[in-house]
Design an enzyme around this catalytic site. Structure first.
Site, short mmCIF file in Angstrom:
data_model
loop_
_atom_site.label_atom_id
_atom_site.label_comp_id
_atom_site.label_asym_id
_atom_site.label_seq_id
_atom_site.Cartn_x
_atom_site.Cartn_y
_atom_site.Cartn_z
CG ASP A 290 -2.20 0.87 0.91
OD1 ASP A 290 -2.15 1.69 -0.02
OD2 ASP A 290 -3.21 0.76 1.64
C1 NOJ Z 1 -4.02 3.93 0.17
C2 NOJ Z 1 -5.21 3.05 0.28
O1 NOJ Z 1 -5.18 2.33 1.50
C3 NOJ Z 1 -5.37 2.07 -0.86
O2 NOJ Z 1 -6.61 1.43 -0.73
C4 NOJ Z 1 -5.24 2.77 -2.17
O3 NOJ Z 1 -5.47 1.88 -3.22
C5 NOJ Z 1 -3.85 3.37 -2.24
N1 NOJ Z 1 -3.69 4.35 -1.18
C6 NOJ Z 1 -3.55 4.05 -3.57
O4 NOJ Z 1 -4.25 5.24 -3.66
#
Ligand code: NOJ
Length: 757
Positions: A290
């Site tokens: 993430d």
């Molecule tokens: C953080 C989020 O937790 C995740 O779900 C998302 O896909 C990513 N950022 C990318 O934006």
């Protein structure tokens, strides 16, 4: 060489050549498999090139303007594998041209974006989509999102979010399919099929991403990013199930999560990524971290510095690093020092390249500009409206006040969400725009005629405390036959990092509703929110309640059609609805305890005699003030017609462990309208090696019946579906006694029993 020699030789050559060309069979070249192509490419890559393939770079979601020179240079040098948040087709193609023509090995980029519930045409939030219990419409929505996003060059979305959410305080419950592993698994498969289509390499298919692996939804206290402590049996039986369903449906990628699971951050969690995902499930796709979750392992206190964070992540099995750049800065020295093996890096790079081959990017790296409109088409908008209408859950309907009959001529439309296009789109809508959104106010004006709708928001936004707008709202209400109040949460109050401790209507909405109820006019409350909202202060002040979630671009017409009775509501709750926030976490498939709550043993707080002794209250598992029941159970939802359940038949009441449970019931539409019922099958194992949930959803069927029509609905469930992980972690179905229900929701139903031999 004399002349005659030259002639002779030429003749011989010509003869030989023509004989060869008539007789020789050219050697057959089998097309290379993807693995062989990866082998060939890997053999040409330097260590730096390989590290480059593990990097995802980009911009924050909202940055507009020209491409950064630094990004172009990094792509040109082969230091970038995937780009996040570049969505303009010209920029996508420009970067791709640099990668394919100018970078050392001409490896294409993958462009990625959070396309969570639509791209330009925004569908209802995932929790709303789950409330449709309609896999077909969820698949259709994901397909439309893929078509729209791929037209801008996006070939990878970070969806579906498959975290089980048992706590409505957690803001990201909006992005989930709710609390149940079976329903979430059905939705997971539908999303994968929709996003990825039949052929991932087709230009309008996009790779899906199962996130967040794993345990993110179990954040303690519902506070986002918080620790999750989940015993392994529960992890496997509840939290991992939708992920396994996505894997089985062929999902291309997984994303790790921000949280630590039982003390180990997910991005450094070998047990999750290696033992389960790769070794047990044999996943051969790609794993991305993430956003910054690799470097955040330092903050977690799991890595001393960014070098150790990279070491732990890559050794755990994170193939690509999103946003942070610990791999770029440290993998070389980690390999030199023997802390990471080259084999481990090779594995990561192979997983990345496999995804690029599967997406067909080596053959078709560029995005063709669509020749006809690709977004917001009439068909896409119609599908979004259908999905939003299907997600509406009718929670209360006293005296059948809904649908609004022809006797209701003048309607007062009130409330902060009646005309809030941005807010009705909900969380994670980078590309959806207010200008394309149809609000309930607009739709109701069109439906009932402008002159029949009087509008006064009463509150400018959902959190507003000032009562300044109350007088206008009350005046509008007094001149109307009925009041429709659009309340709930602005989109900013739900989603990532937007957890709430108080699940009530924010601001002064309760007060305004109380004032409106004093007018004596019927009040319909339409809630737009990313989570269940506690209603204890207002429930008896309103005649009807419709849960509309954040319904997306076409939310207005979808709601208007349900209010008018053109569409009979069929949504069912994918999450247990609390009376009060203090009941959270709250979910239907809890265990029984040794002292389960009962009606008889419950003494409500106001009935406790002053000075009473402990023993006089009984000892069961409930709250003195909130009792033991939710406001509405999982699976609940009303209709404008009525359905009855009869004649439960358990066809085989003694089933071998490798057999199937076959059970049926007759469902009848006893009302006056055509309607869709979601018939739900629940099972309880009475005694187990571990205590078993009081009920577990094991199947459901949606049926549509005309008034007076009946249908026998039969389920055939493999006994293997009743297996769970035992104390010794083995997965097994137990012989013994079971109960089964076919019913409307998790708290009702016709009850039967069976045994497994
Ligand atoms: C953080 C989020 O937790 C995740 O779900 C998302 O896909 C990513 N950022 C990318 O934006």
């Amino acid at each position: 060489m004399n002349h005659s020699y030259f002639l002779r030789s030429s003749l011989v050559f010509c003869l030989c050549f023509s004989v060869y060309s008539f007789t020789a069979v050219p050697p057959k070249h089998k097309p290379k498999t993807i693995e062989q192509k990866i082998d060939s490419l890997m053999a040409t890559l330097s260590l730096d090139d390989k590290i480059g393939q593990t990097a995802q770079r980009g911009t924050s979601s909202r940055v507009k303007g020209p491409l950064a020179e630094a990004l172009k240079t990094a792509v040109r040098n082969g230091r970038v594998s995937s780009v996040i948040n570049v969505v303009d087709i010209d920029k996508v193609n420009e970067l791709q041209r640099i990668a394919v023509k100018e970078s050392p090995h001409h490896i294409p980029l993958i462009f990625s974006r959070d396309v969570i519930h639509g791209f330009k045409t925004i569908f209802t939030i995932p929790l709303g989509q789950a409330a449709t219990w309609d896999a077909e419409s969820v698949e259709a929505g994901a397909r439309i999102a893929a078509n729209e996003a791929s037209a801008s060059g996006i070939r990878w979305t970070f969806a579906p979010m498959l975290d089980i959410a048992r706590d409505a305080r957690w803001g990201r419950i909006a992005e989930s399919a709710g609390e149940d592993p079976y329903l979430a698994s059905v939705m997971a498969k539908a999303c994968v099929n929709g996003f990825q289509g039949k052929d991932l390499s087709s230009p309008n298919s996009i790779a899906a991403c199962a996130k967040h692996f794993a345990g993110y939804g179990a954040a303690e206290g519902g506070r986002d990013y918080n620790t999750a402590n989940i015993p392994e049996q529960l992890l496997r039986d509840i939290y991992l199930k939708p992920f396994k369903a996505a894997k089985d449906a062929g999902i291309a990628t997984f994303m790790t999560s921000f949280n630590d699971l039982n003390g180990v951050p997910a991005s450094g969690n070998r047990f999750l990524l290696k033992t389960i995902l790769r070794n047990e499930w044999k996943f051969d796709g790609m794993v991305v971290s993430d956003w910054n979750s690799v470097s955040e392992m330092i903050t977690h206190g799991f890595a001393t510095d960014s070098s150790q964070a990279a070491e732990k992540a890559v050794n755990a099995g994170v193939d690509m690093e999103m946003a942070s750049n610990t791999y770029e800065h440290h993998l070389k020295e980690l390999i030199r020092d023997g802390k990471v093996t080259l084999a481990q890096l090779n594995q990561a790079v192979r997983n990345v390249l496999r995804l690029k081959y599967r997406l067909g990017l080596f053959d078709h790296p560029y995005t063709q500009a669509p020749t006809s409109p690709a977004v917001l088409t009439a068909a896409n908008l119609a599908a979004a409206k259908k999905s939003a209408a299907g997600s509406l859950v009718l929670l209360k309907n006293s005296n059948n006040i809904l649908p609004l009959t022809s006797a209701v001529h003048k309607i007062a439309v009130i409330g902060p969400l009646a005309d809030a296009p941005h807010d009705q789109l909900g969380t994670w809508t980078f590309d959806g725009e207010s200008k394309d959104t149809q609000t309930p106010l607009n739709a109701m004006r069109q439906y009932w005629g402008k002159d029949n709708i009087s509008y006064a928001a009463g509150l400018a936004y959902s959190r507003q405390h000032s009562h300044a707008g109350f007088a206008d709202a009350i005046a509008a209400a007094k001149n109307a036959d009925a009041i429709v109040f659009f309340g709930g949460e602005e989109s900013i109050l739900s989603g990532e990092a937007h957890s709430r401790a108080d699940l009530g209507l924010p601001g002064s909405q309760d007060s305004l509703l109380m004032e409106l109820s004093k007018t004596g006019k019927p009040v319909v409350l339409v809630i737009m929110a990313g989570r269940p909202i506690t209603l204890s202060h207002v429930l008896d002040k309103v005649d009807a309640v419709v849960m509309a979630w954040h319904p997306g671009t076409m939310g207005g017409p979808a709601i208007a059609e349900v209010l008018a009775g053109e569409v009979n509501p069929s949504g069912r709750l994918p999450v247990t609805w609390p009376k009060t926030s203090g009941q959270e976490p709250l979910y239907y498939n809890h265990t029984n305890t040794g002292r389960p709550a009962t009606k008889e043993a419950y003494v409500a707080i106001d009935s406790i005699p002053v000075g009473a002794w402990q023993s006089s209250l009984g000892n069961t598992s409930h709250y003195l003030d909130a009792g033991y029941l939710p406001q509405y159970p999982f699976g609940y939802g009303l209709s404008y017609t009525s359905f009855t359940y009869d004649d439960l038949q358990v066809k085989n009441s003694a089933i071998p462990v490798n057999g199937r449970l076959r059970v049926s019931a007759q469902i009848a539409n006893t009302g006056k309208r055509k309607g869709t019922e979601t018939v739900q099958l629940y099972v309880q194992q009475l005694t187990g090696d571990l205590v078993r949930p009081v009920r577990e959803l094991k199947g459901f069927k949606r049926i549509t019946l005309e008034p007076g029509q009946k249908q026998m609905v039969e389920f055939s469930i493999p006994a293997a579906e009743l297996a769970y992980h035992h104390q010794n972690l083995q997965l097994a179905t137990d012989p013994g006694k079971y109960k089964v229900w076919i019913g409307k929701n998790a708290a009702e139903g016709l009850e039967g029993s069976f045994v497994i031999k």
